[in-house]
Design a protein around this motif. Structure first.
Motif: not given
Length: 556
Positions: A27-29, A53-55, A98-105, A111-113
């Protein structure tokens, strides 16, 4: 801090490990922790994430109307000015997608994936005292070793469903707001029950009512809410904010709760009801947390002050709900304003004016059982439904950490140590568990703040500790028993000086049968807590021990 070559595995610990650090949760952390440790400190890092997925919270919480209560311009990372300037949410409060899209961005941008392992649930982590490393086990059977473990597991990530008799017998569809399907859920033409009226229900109920042929809401405890006044942000406001990045970043980091809000100098107790009404009306019409986190500070300390706030808000409910009997059910009773989570709402009260929406009080007449066709109340009344939605919240703050079998020095389990309530230093570490960090853990501001501000502060503090360990040549760091005892005592003393402990809330663990009744977050406020952490670091890490050998007696 300057980046160094990332191949540093085991160099300082003197033993071989798979990676320098394992981060649990994306997540964000977890996303920011990976960026700090790998891209800024040059460590090898693996993030282990249950989902695909992230988020974090925003990966799982996809219920209708899911939206953040923090305004979009501050519900984001502030560590990178260019990132903050370039990303723009569409409206005042960002929705889940939108928040999930932001964390994906963010994950793509930095280059974290490549260092995030999805579909991997961590089940256990054991500290090896002989070499100062952790072994992390997963549900998939993987075993990974690392010097550091960072639990970025979130505070509201373990959903709670009451153990109603017959809960598995219902023949229709069931959903929990905290673990919503990743597919469209339709309510058109259906008879729907929503159990619970907390933050997620307040967002979901108006949306579900738009589709359902009949919606019945089962409420145990009415909650105070505030209007969101949601909508597009005027362009002139956007431009002013873009030009004030440094000012916004400083103000939210020094604030009480991570927002650009500050309490009034004059208290409600020394103001007339008319003065209070006038002050609160402006904030009510503006929407947001201005009444809760930017109004009267004495509302948290004295019943006289709090009663004036309650009077104003209760009058607003009666104005907005047509049926007097329904309005009285929606008026909170028996506890002060502000000591329970105060959600923001959009058309929540007006939803109960619709002819197909019904409100049932289950405090006086509790749910006795779930049946194959619906549910039954204690007085024998049966209801039939096609769909049941459980909006029954979370086992908050502690369960995300204790659900993992963390074992520290001497094999002691974290769950055992926290059996009578969490024991931490700064909400960041627990004595006897070296090199284990709990991001926004219990006894830190966490859920009483804009989470992104508290997350950034904790992540940056952890990365600073780890960087300073390298300078010290240290293998381990942990909190001392004495510092932990003092922090636990301080946390409760601060809470007991307020009205917060007077209400049975999830802040107190009261929503989970058998959970110890202690105040779980920290009430020092974001700015002062940050200053305290900085003071501790500048004073040579008071309350922390580096490379220590702590006996069983100390951590018992």
């Amino acid at each position: 801090m300057t980046a160094v070559a990332p191949d540093t595995r085991g160099q300082r610990a003197g033993v071989d490990v798979d990676v320098d650090a394992i981060v649990i949760g994306a997540g964000f952390s977890g996303v920011y922790m990976l960026h700090r440790l790998r891209n800024m400190l040059g460590l090898s890092v693996r993030v282990l994430e249950t989902g695909d997925g992230v988020g974090g919270t925003w990966y799982w919480n996809r219920y209708p109307g899911a939206r953040c209560d923090s305004e979009s311009y501050v519900y984001c990372y502030m560590f990178d000015k260019e990132l903050w300037q370039q990303w723009e949410y569409s409206e005042r409060y960002p929705e889940q997608d939108e928040i999930r899209a932001y964390i994906e961005h963010v994950a793509e941008r930095f280059d974290l994936y490549r260092d995030i392992q999805f579909n991997t649930r961590v089940t256990a982590a054991t500290f090896d005292e002989a070499n100062g490393t952790w072994t992390v086990s997963t549900q998939n059977g993987d075993r990974l070793t690392a010097r550091f473990v960072i639990a970025a597991v979130g505070t509201l990530s373990v959903s709670n469903t009451p153990k109603f008799p017959g809960i598995g017998s219902f023949a229709g569809e069931t959903y929990h707001t905290g673990c919503w399907p990743h597919r469209p859920v339709h309510f058109v033409g259906k008879r729907v029950a929503v159990i619970g009226t907390g933050a997620s229900a307040i967002q979901a109920i108006p949306r579900i009512a738009q589709e359902a042929s009949e919606l019945t809401v089962f409420q145990r405890t009415a909650g105070y809410t505030l209007p969101a006044n949601h909508g597009p942000v005027p362009e002139v406001v956007k431009r002013a904010r873009k030009a004030d990045y440094e000012g916004i970043k400083r103000r939210i980091s020094e604030s009480a709760a991570g927002f650009e809000l500050s309490f009034l100098e004059k208290g409600a107790a020394e103001s007339t009801q008319e003065e209070v009404n006038a002050e609160l009306k402006t904030r009510y019409n503006q929407g947001g947390f201005g009444i809760w986190l930017g109004g009267y500070l004495d509302q948290f300390f004295t019943q006289d002050a709090n009663a004036k706030i309650r009077k104003f808000l209760e009058d607003r409910i009666r104005e907005r709900v047509n049926d007097p009997a329904t309005a009285e059910l929606l008026v909170p009773k028996g506890y002060p304003f502000g000591v329970k989570r105060v959600p923001l709402e959009s058309h929540y009260y007006e939803t109960f004016n619709l002819p197909h929406v019904h409100l049932v009080d289950v405090k006086s007449n509790p749910i006795a059982a779930i049946t194959p066709t619906g549910l039954r109340l204690s007085d024998g009344t049966d209801y039939e439904f096609d769909t049941i939605v459980y909006a029954t919240g979370f086992d908050a703050l502690t369960a995300p950490f204790t659900n993992i079998d963390f074992r520290g020095r001497g094999g002691r389990r974290l769950e055992e140590k926290w059996a009578e309530g969490p024991r931490t230093y700064l909400g960041l570490m627990s004595a006897g568990f070296p090199n284990l960090f709990t991001i926004t853990g219990p006894q830190s501001p966490s859920v009483l703040s804009n989470m992104t501000v508290s997350i950034e502060q904790h992540v940056e503090l952890v990365s600073r500790i780890i960087a300073d360990m390298a300078d010290r040549g240290a293998d381990t760091v942990e909190a001392t028993r004495e510092a932990e005892d003092a922090w636990v005592a301080h946390n409760q003393e601060v809470a007991e000086a307020t009205l917060f402990p007077t209400a049975a809330t999830w802040y107190m663990g009261a929503n989970i049968p058998g959970k110890p009744r202690v105040f779980l977050p920290n009430l020092d406020f974001v700015g002062p807590y940050r200053a305290k952490c900085d003071e501790i670091v500048n004073n040579g890490y008071e309350g922390f021990v580096f490379d220590a050998t702590i006996t069983q007696e100390v951590v018992a």
